[in-house]
Design a protein around this motif. Structure first.
Motif, PDB file in Angstrom:
ATOM      1  N   VAL A 132     -21.303   9.421  37.266  1.00  0.00           N
ATOM      2  CA  VAL A 132     -21.845   8.331  36.470  1.00  0.00           C
ATOM      3  C   VAL A 132     -20.863   7.166  36.478  1.00  0.00           C
ATOM      4  CG1 VAL A 132     -22.603   7.628  34.177  1.00  0.00           C
ATOM      5  CG2 VAL A 132     -23.121   9.917  34.994  1.00  0.00           C
ATOM      6  N   ARG A 133     -21.365   5.999  36.829  1.00  0.00           N
ATOM      7  CA  ARG A 133     -20.569   4.774  36.870  1.00  0.00           C
ATOM      8  C   ARG A 133     -21.299   3.686  36.113  1.00  0.00           C
ATOM      9  NH1 ARG A 133     -18.613   3.985  43.106  1.00  0.00           N
ATOM     10  NH2 ARG A 133     -16.894   5.467  43.010  1.00  0.00           N
ATOM     11  N   GLN A 134     -20.559   2.648  35.795  1.00  0.00           N
ATOM     12  CA  GLN A 134     -21.189   1.490  35.168  1.00  0.00           C
ATOM     13  C   GLN A 134     -21.474   0.450  36.239  1.00  0.00           C
ATOM     14  OE1 GLN A 134     -20.160  -0.169  31.535  1.00  0.00           O
ATOM     15  NE2 GLN A 134     -19.711   1.776  30.555  1.00  0.00           N
ATOM     16  N   TYR A 135     -22.656  -0.110  36.173  1.00  0.00           N
ATOM     17  CA  TYR A 135     -23.116  -1.106  37.133  1.00  0.00           C
ATOM     18  C   TYR A 135     -23.580  -2.340  36.391  1.00  0.00           C
ATOM     19  CZ  TYR A 135     -23.436   2.840  40.392  1.00  0.00           C
ATOM     20  OH  TYR A 135     -23.152   3.925  41.181  1.00  0.00           O
ATOM     21  N   GLU A 136     -23.635  -3.431  37.134  1.00  0.00           N
ATOM     22  CA  GLU A 136     -24.291  -4.624  36.619  1.00  0.00           C
ATOM     23  C   GLU A 136     -25.202  -5.156  37.717  1.00  0.00           C
ATOM     24  OE1 GLU A 136     -21.413  -7.517  35.447  1.00  0.00           O
ATOM     25  OE2 GLU A 136     -20.569  -7.719  37.438  1.00  0.00           O
ATOM     26  N   THR A 137     -26.360  -5.588  37.283  1.00  0.00           N
ATOM     27  CA  THR A 137     -27.305  -6.165  38.228  1.00  0.00           C
ATOM     28  C   THR A 137     -27.772  -7.503  37.678  1.00  0.00           C
ATOM     29  OG1 THR A 137     -29.295  -5.776  39.538  1.00  0.00           O
ATOM     30  CG2 THR A 137     -29.360  -5.020  37.282  1.00  0.00           C
ATOM     31  N   THR A 138     -27.886  -8.448  38.568  1.00  0.00           N
ATOM     32  CA  THR A 138     -28.418  -9.758  38.220  1.00  0.00           C
ATOM     33  C   THR A 138     -29.547 -10.039  39.192  1.00  0.00           C
ATOM     34  OG1 THR A 138     -26.212 -10.481  37.556  1.00  0.00           O
ATOM     35  CG2 THR A 138     -27.857 -12.196  37.908  1.00  0.00           C
ATOM     36  N   PHE A 139     -30.678 -10.452  38.646  1.00  0.00           N
ATOM     37  CA  PHE A 139     -31.771 -10.817  39.542  1.00  0.00           C
ATOM     38  C   PHE A 139     -32.382 -12.129  39.095  1.00  0.00           C
ATOM     39  CE2 PHE A 139     -33.901  -8.163  36.380  1.00  0.00           C
ATOM     40  CZ  PHE A 139     -35.097  -8.813  36.145  1.00  0.00           C
ATOM     41  N   ILE A 140     -33.004 -12.781  40.062  1.00  0.00           N
ATOM     42  CA  ILE A 140     -33.651 -14.063  39.815  1.00  0.00           C
ATOM     43  C   ILE A 140     -35.148 -13.854  40.006  1.00  0.00           C
ATOM     44  CG2 ILE A 140     -33.813 -16.481  40.468  1.00  0.00           C
ATOM     45  CD1 ILE A 140     -31.057 -16.155  41.814  1.00  0.00           C
ATOM     46  N   ALA A 141     -35.893 -14.119  38.948  1.00  0.00           N
ATOM     47  CA  ALA A 141     -37.351 -14.025  39.014  1.00  0.00           C
ATOM     48  C   ALA A 141     -37.924 -15.417  39.285  1.00  0.00           C
ATOM     49  CB  ALA A 141     -37.912 -13.475  37.703  1.00  0.00           C
ATOM     50  N   ASP A 142     -39.100 -15.447  39.851  1.00  0.00           N
ATOM     51  CA  ASP A 142     -39.775 -16.705  40.140  1.00  0.00           C
ATOM     52  C   ASP A 142     -40.103 -17.404  38.820  1.00  0.00           C
ATOM     53  OD1 ASP A 142     -41.334 -18.790  41.034  1.00  0.00           O
ATOM     54  OD2 ASP A 142     -42.782 -17.541  42.100  1.00  0.00           O
ATOM     55  N   SER A 143     -39.559 -18.597  38.633  1.00  0.00           N
ATOM     56  CA  SER A 143     -39.743 -19.306  37.359  1.00  0.00           C
ATOM     57  C   SER A 143     -41.140 -19.898  37.205  1.00  0.00           C
ATOM     58  CB  SER A 143     -38.705 -20.410  37.214  1.00  0.00           C
ATOM     59  OG  SER A 143     -38.914 -21.407  38.193  1.00  0.00           O
ATOM     60  N   HIS A 144     -41.919 -19.936  38.269  1.00  0.00           N
ATOM     61  CA  HIS A 144     -43.278 -20.472  38.187  1.00  0.00           C
ATOM     62  C   HIS A 144     -44.263 -19.456  37.610  1.00  0.00           C
ATOM     63  CE1 HIS A 144     -41.558 -23.325  41.163  1.00  0.00           C
ATOM     64  NE2 HIS A 144     -42.239 -24.173  40.416  1.00  0.00           N
ATOM     65  N   LEU A 145     -43.833 -18.217  37.461  1.00  0.00           N
ATOM     66  CA  LEU A 145     -44.693 -17.185  36.889  1.00  0.00           C
ATOM     67  C   LEU A 145     -44.797 -17.374  35.384  1.00  0.00           C
ATOM     68  CD1 LEU A 145     -43.321 -14.082  38.818  1.00  0.00           C
ATOM     69  CD2 LEU A 145     -45.425 -15.339  39.276  1.00  0.00           C
ATOM     70  N   PRO A 146     -45.892 -16.921  34.777  1.00  0.00           N
ATOM     71  CA  PRO A 146     -45.999 -16.999  33.313  1.00  0.00           C
ATOM     72  C   PRO A 146     -44.919 -16.137  32.650  1.00  0.00           C
ATOM     73  CG  PRO A 146     -48.080 -16.273  34.310  1.00  0.00           C
ATOM     74  CD  PRO A 146     -47.069 -16.367  35.400  1.00  0.00           C
ATOM     75  N   ASN A 147     -44.521 -16.516  31.445  1.00  0.00           N
ATOM     76  CA  ASN A 147     -43.478 -15.786  30.720  1.00  0.00           C
ATOM     77  C   ASN A 147     -43.819 -14.315  30.551  1.00  0.00           C
ATOM     78  OD1 ASN A 147     -41.827 -18.002  30.455  1.00  0.00           O
ATOM     79  ND2 ASN A 147     -42.647 -18.572  28.446  1.00  0.00           N
ATOM     80  N   GLU A 148     -45.093 -14.003  30.372  1.00  0.00           N
ATOM     81  CA  GLU A 148     -45.509 -12.609  30.210  1.00  0.00           C
ATOM     82  C   GLU A 148     -45.189 -11.793  31.460  1.00  0.00           C
ATOM     83  OE1 GLU A 148     -47.876 -15.176  29.798  1.00  0.00           O
ATOM     84  OE2 GLU A 148     -47.443 -15.309  27.649  1.00  0.00           O
ATOM     85  N   GLN A 149     -45.390 -12.383  32.616  1.00  0.00           N
ATOM     86  CA  GLN A 149     -45.127 -11.673  33.865  1.00  0.00           C
ATOM     87  C   GLN A 149     -43.621 -11.512  34.101  1.00  0.00           C
ATOM     88  OE1 GLN A 149     -47.396 -13.135  37.131  1.00  0.00           O
ATOM     89  NE2 GLN A 149     -46.742 -11.516  38.512  1.00  0.00           N
ATOM     90  N   ILE A 150     -42.832 -12.508  33.710  1.00  0.00           N
ATOM     91  CA  ILE A 150     -41.381 -12.391  33.818  1.00  0.00           C
ATOM     92  C   ILE A 150     -40.894 -11.282  32.895  1.00  0.00           C
ATOM     93  CG2 ILE A 150     -39.182 -13.559  33.375  1.00  0.00           C
ATOM     94  CD1 ILE A 150     -40.555 -16.168  34.290  1.00  0.00           C
ATOM     95  N   GLU A 151     -41.399 -11.253  31.657  1.00  0.00           N
ATOM     96  CA  GLU A 151     -41.024 -10.189  30.710  1.00  0.00           C
ATOM     97  C   GLU A 151     -41.463  -8.825  31.226  1.00  0.00           C
ATOM     98  OE1 GLU A 151     -39.163  -9.925  27.918  1.00  0.00           O
ATOM     99  OE2 GLU A 151     -38.573 -11.972  28.362  1.00  0.00           O
ATOM    100  N   ALA A 152     -42.623  -8.766  31.857  1.00  0.00           N
ATOM    101  CA  ALA A 152     -43.092  -7.496  32.422  1.00  0.00           C
ATOM    102  C   ALA A 152     -42.153  -7.013  33.527  1.00  0.00           C
ATOM    103  CB  ALA A 152     -44.513  -7.646  32.962  1.00  0.00           C
ATOM    104  N   THR A 153     -41.651  -7.938  34.335  1.00  0.00           N
ATOM    105  CA  THR A 153     -40.692  -7.577  35.386  1.00  0.00           C
ATOM    106  C   THR A 153     -39.399  -7.050  34.779  1.00  0.00           C
ATOM    107  OG1 THR A 153     -41.620  -9.264  36.854  1.00  0.00           O
ATOM    108  CG2 THR A 153     -39.419  -8.454  37.382  1.00  0.00           C
ATOM    109  N   ILE A 154     -38.918  -7.699  33.716  1.00  0.00           N
ATOM    110  CA  ILE A 154     -37.705  -7.242  33.040  1.00  0.00           C
ATOM    111  C   ILE A 154     -37.926  -5.858  32.437  1.00  0.00           C
ATOM    112  CG2 ILE A 154     -36.112  -7.703  31.131  1.00  0.00           C
ATOM    113  CD1 ILE A 154     -36.715 -10.731  31.617  1.00  0.00           C
TER     114      ILE A 154
END
Length: 137
Positions: A2-24
């Motif tokens: 078990v290790r600690q990781y960090e991930t950063t991702f960029i979602a398409d900002s043209h998507l509705p906020n609901e879809q961005i939250e769903a991706t998160i």
């Protein structure tokens, strides 16, 4: 192991906020369902990209720090590649120095609040964090 990781991702900002939250939420569920433990989820928000990616100038940045095993990271990266909402992503192992600094910051933050700084200013650390080479919108 078990290790600690960090991930950063960029979602398409043209998507509705609901879809961005769903991706998160889908990403968080994937980590938890594969035996990972979430420590931090920060929504850095919509920012201008340094250079265009797939003819897009803006993206919605998300940072997640978690712990888990190697196969979890492989599954997470696979999920990012298959998701059309994710423009870019990066998952790395947290260096020991960064883990130590995060622990020290966690220990020191109650002292700063007790000294008179407002709790709202302390909790808004993500908003004040700047990503090098990225202009905030």
């Amino acid at each position: 192991m078990v290790r600690q990781y960090e991930t950063t991702f960029i979602a398409d900002s043209h998507l509705p906020n609901e879809q961005i939250e769903a991706t998160i939420n889908k990403t968080v569920q994937l980590i938890e369902n594969n035996g990972g433990k979430i420590h931090v989820v920060e929504r850095w928000g919509k920012r201008r990209l340094t250079y265009e990616i797939a003819k897009k100038q803006y993206g919605f940045y998300v940072y997640i720090r978690f712990e888990g095993e190697g196969p979890l990271c492989q599954e997470l990266n696979r999920s990012f590649r298959l998701d059309d909402a994710v423009i870019r992503f990066l998952t790395v192992v947290m260096p020991k120095a960064a883990l130590k600094a995060a622990e020290e910051q966690k220990v020191q933050s109650p002292e700063k609040t007790a000294e008179g700084a407002s709790p709202a200013a302390e909790s808004d650390g993500a908003a004040s964090r700047k990503t090098p080479g990225v202009e905030e919108v």
